[in-house]
Design a protein around this motif. Structure first.
Motif, PDB file in Angstrom:
ATOM      1  N   ALA A  13       0.840  -1.204   0.000  1.00 24.95           N
ATOM      2  CA  ALA A  13       0.000   0.000   0.000  1.00 24.95           C
ATOM      3  C   ALA A  13       0.873   1.251   0.000  1.00 24.95           C
ATOM      4  CB  ALA A  13      -0.925  -0.001   1.213  1.00 24.95           C
ATOM      5  N   GLU A  14       1.985   1.221   0.727  1.00 24.27           N
ATOM      6  CA  GLU A  14       2.902   2.371   0.704  1.00 24.27           C
ATOM      7  C   GLU A  14       3.590   2.509  -0.659  1.00 24.27           C
ATOM      8  OE1 GLU A  14       4.768   4.258   3.935  1.00 24.27           O
ATOM      9  OE2 GLU A  14       4.833   2.361   5.050  1.00 24.27           O
ATOM     10  N   HIS A  15       3.880   1.376  -1.288  1.00 20.80           N
ATOM     11  CA  HIS A  15       4.432   1.436  -2.646  1.00 20.80           C
ATOM     12  C   HIS A  15       3.441   2.107  -3.586  1.00 20.80           C
ATOM     13  CE1 HIS A  15       6.229   0.327  -6.432  1.00 20.80           C
ATOM     14  NE2 HIS A  15       5.210  -0.460  -6.748  1.00 20.80           N
ATOM     15  N   LEU A  16       2.170   1.764  -3.468  1.00 20.18           N
ATOM     16  CA  LEU A  16       1.145   2.419  -4.276  1.00 20.18           C
ATOM     17  C   LEU A  16       1.108   3.917  -3.993  1.00 20.18           C
ATOM     18  CD1 LEU A  16      -1.845  -0.096  -4.012  1.00 20.18           C
ATOM     19  CD2 LEU A  16      -0.159   0.082  -5.849  1.00 20.18           C
ATOM     20  N   ALA A  17       1.230   4.278  -2.720  1.00 24.25           N
ATOM     21  CA  ALA A  17       1.221   5.700  -2.355  1.00 24.25           C
ATOM     22  C   ALA A  17       2.417   6.425  -2.960  1.00 24.25           C
ATOM     23  CB  ALA A  17       1.220   5.852  -0.835  1.00 24.25           C
ATOM     24  N   ASP A  18       3.564   5.753  -3.017  1.00 25.60           N
ATOM     25  CA  ASP A  18       4.739   6.356  -3.655  1.00 25.60           C
ATOM     26  C   ASP A  18       4.465   6.639  -5.133  1.00 25.60           C
ATOM     27  OD1 ASP A  18       6.155   6.145  -1.287  1.00 25.60           O
ATOM     28  OD2 ASP A  18       7.159   4.270  -1.859  1.00 25.60           O
ATOM     29  N   GLU A  19       3.847   5.679  -5.813  1.00 23.25           N
ATOM     30  CA  GLU A  19       3.516   5.849  -7.227  1.00 23.25           C
ATOM     31  C   GLU A  19       2.537   7.009  -7.416  1.00 23.25           C
ATOM     32  OE1 GLU A  19       4.296   4.085 -10.185  1.00 23.25           O
ATOM     33  OE2 GLU A  19       5.985   3.288  -9.051  1.00 23.25           O
ATOM     34  N   ALA A  20       1.510   7.049  -6.567  1.00 24.68           N
ATOM     35  CA  ALA A  20       0.518   8.121  -6.662  1.00 24.68           C
ATOM     36  C   ALA A  20       1.154   9.479  -6.399  1.00 24.68           C
ATOM     37  CB  ALA A  20      -0.613   7.862  -5.668  1.00 24.68           C
ATOM     38  N   ARG A  21       2.075   9.535  -5.444  1.00 27.39           N
ATOM     39  CA  ARG A  21       2.715  10.803  -5.096  1.00 27.39           C
ATOM     40  C   ARG A  21       3.498  11.360  -6.279  1.00 27.39           C
ATOM     41  NH1 ARG A  21       5.915  12.845   0.257  1.00 27.39           N
ATOM     42  NH2 ARG A  21       3.977  12.135   1.227  1.00 27.39           N
ATOM     43  N   LEU A  22       4.187  10.507  -6.997  1.00 22.18           N
ATOM     44  CA  LEU A  22       4.938  10.957  -8.165  1.00 22.18           C
ATOM     45  C   LEU A  22       4.014  11.583  -9.203  1.00 22.18           C
ATOM     46  CD1 LEU A  22       7.435   7.983  -8.673  1.00 22.18           C
ATOM     47  CD2 LEU A  22       7.995  10.297  -7.891  1.00 22.18           C
ATOM     48  N   LEU A  23       2.905  10.908  -9.491  1.00 21.10           N
ATOM     49  CA  LEU A  23       1.967  11.422 -10.480  1.00 21.10           C
ATOM     50  C   LEU A  23       1.309  12.711 -10.004  1.00 21.10           C
ATOM     51  CD1 LEU A  23       0.278   8.051 -11.503  1.00 21.10           C
ATOM     52  CD2 LEU A  23       1.813   9.433 -12.911  1.00 21.10           C
ATOM     53  N   LEU A  24       0.969  12.757  -8.719  1.00 21.91           N
ATOM     54  CA  LEU A  24       0.263  13.920  -8.186  1.00 21.91           C
ATOM     55  C   LEU A  24       1.179  15.132  -8.095  1.00 21.91           C
ATOM     56  CD1 LEU A  24      -2.400  14.926  -7.157  1.00 21.91           C
ATOM     57  CD2 LEU A  24      -1.913  13.899  -4.930  1.00 21.91           C
ATOM     58  N   ALA A  25       2.419  14.911  -7.690  1.00 24.86           N
ATOM     59  CA  ALA A  25       3.369  16.024  -7.607  1.00 24.86           C
ATOM     60  C   ALA A  25       3.652  16.606  -8.988  1.00 24.86           C
ATOM     61  CB  ALA A  25       4.657  15.557  -6.945  1.00 24.86           C
ATOM     62  N   ARG A  26       3.748  15.727  -9.977  1.00 25.23           N
ATOM     63  CA  ARG A  26       3.984  16.188 -11.342  1.00 25.23           C
ATOM     64  C   ARG A  26       2.800  17.003 -11.844  1.00 25.23           C
ATOM     65  NH1 ARG A  26       4.728  11.222 -14.337  1.00 25.23           N
ATOM     66  NH2 ARG A  26       6.592  11.089 -13.044  1.00 25.23           N
ATOM     67  N   ALA A  27       1.585  16.509 -11.559  1.00 27.48           N
ATOM     68  CA  ALA A  27       0.384  17.195 -12.029  1.00 27.48           C
ATOM     69  C   ALA A  27       0.187  18.539 -11.348  1.00 27.48           C
ATOM     70  CB  ALA A  27      -0.838  16.312 -11.791  1.00 27.48           C
ATOM     71  N   ALA A  28       0.615  18.647 -10.090  1.00 28.94           N
ATOM     72  CA  ALA A  28       0.426  19.890  -9.341  1.00 28.94           C
ATOM     73  C   ALA A  28       1.208  21.047  -9.954  1.00 28.94           C
ATOM     74  CB  ALA A  28       0.834  19.693  -7.889  1.00 28.94           C
ATOM     75  N   ALA A  29       2.248  20.728 -10.715  1.00 33.74           N
ATOM     76  CA  ALA A  29       3.076  21.771 -11.308  1.00 33.74           C
ATOM     77  C   ALA A  29       2.601  22.179 -12.700  1.00 33.74           C
ATOM     78  CB  ALA A  29       4.519  21.287 -11.390  1.00 33.74           C
ATOM     79  N   GLU A  30       1.503  21.579 -13.166  1.00 33.23           N
ATOM     80  CA  GLU A  30       1.018  21.826 -14.514  1.00 33.23           C
ATOM     81  C   GLU A  30      -0.395  22.402 -14.483  1.00 33.23           C
ATOM     82  OE1 GLU A  30       1.186  17.989 -16.253  1.00 33.23           O
ATOM     83  OE2 GLU A  30       3.395  17.932 -16.371  1.00 33.23           O
ATOM     84  N   PRO A  31      -0.835  23.050 -15.554  1.00 35.99           N
ATOM     85  CA  PRO A  31      -2.227  23.520 -15.620  1.00 35.99           C
ATOM     86  C   PRO A  31      -3.191  22.344 -15.491  1.00 35.99           C
ATOM     87  CG  PRO A  31      -0.910  24.485 -17.372  1.00 35.99           C
ATOM     88  CD  PRO A  31      -0.051  23.432 -16.734  1.00 35.99           C
TER      89      PRO A  31
END
Length: 258
Positions: A13-31
């Protein structure tokens, strides 16, 4: 102590959270492109992309497990082990740049909360918990605080706009007796309760993916989470949830919400 399967699935579950964090952090920097769903809630391409990725990883690792997710529905939901996913909890705060958004990853066993991860990349916070066993925030053990008196309690509510008229009246009965009420924390407020920073959370209009992971974390920290009726949470639970650090405070809230 946790058994081998619980430890394995908590790590995954923490591995999944790591994957989600990468995608979410990337998206937060974009429109952000925003759609409005049938229930008037917001959804973005990020919600969909994160859930699709998490489903892909779960399916590859545990093909016999079920999945219930906000964006892509249920598959094999009567399995013994079911993953309950909210890929982007707090989509409106995410759109607005308010840092209480994150990813909720719950694991249910026999239809009840078991393991939970609450991950918030904007604040670099992560809660991990196993029902009735333990809860941690950023690797440090956390516990709820005792507060039996509603007049001394710090209450949270995600958004009273989600409440119908009868539920709003019930919330008012609790709010008028509480020491102070905070709004707008999304699921981050559940983490705060597990960490002993707040005492009571009253919410309505939620879905199972909003509450399964927080319920496991709060239980692991020594708290209690139920429906307003007092019924324990299951995959079939309704939309009204009350959480408390102190069982006496929980009982008081239930009486006022009834």
């Amino acid at each position: 102590m946790t058994d081998a399967l619980t430890s394995e699935l908590t790590r995954f579950a923490e591995h999944l959270a790591d994957e989600a964090r990468l995608l979410l952090a990337r998206a937060a920097a974009e429109p952000t492109s925003v759609d409005v769903k049938a229930d008037n809630s917001f959804v973005t391409a990020t919600d969909r992309a994160i859930e699709a990725r998490l489903r892909e990883l779960i399916g590859a690792a545990y093909p016999d497990h079920g999945i219930v997710g906000e964006e892509y529905g249920s598959s094999n939901a009567d399995a013994e082990v079911v993953w309950v996913l909210d890929p982007l909890d707090g989509t409106a705060p995410f759109i607005a740049g308010i840092p209480v958004y994150g990813t909720l990853i719950g694991v249910g066993r026999h239809g009840r909360p078991w393991i939970g991860v609450l991950d918030y990349p904007a604040t670099d916070d992560r809660w991990v918990g196993v029902s009735g066993t333990f809860a941690e925030r950023n690797g440090a053990k956390v516990a709820v605080r005792r507060c039996a008196d509603l007049a001394s309690a710090l209450l949270t509510c995600s958004n009273p706009d989600f409440f119908g008229p009868a539920d709003h009246a019930a919330l008012t009965r609790v709010r008028e007796r509480a020491r102070y009420t905070l709004y707008g924390g999304s699921s981050f407020a559940f983490g705060a309760l597990a960490s002993g920073r707040t005492d009571l959370a009253v919410d309505s209009g939620l879905k199972v993916y909003d509450v399964f992971a927080p319920a496991a974390v709060i239980s692991g920290a020594g708290g209690v989470v139920t429906e307003w009726s007092g019924a324990e949470l299951t995959l079939a639970s309704g939309t009204r949830v009350v959480a408390a650090g102190d069982p006496e405070l929980h009982a008081t809230a239930l009486a006022l919400l009834a």
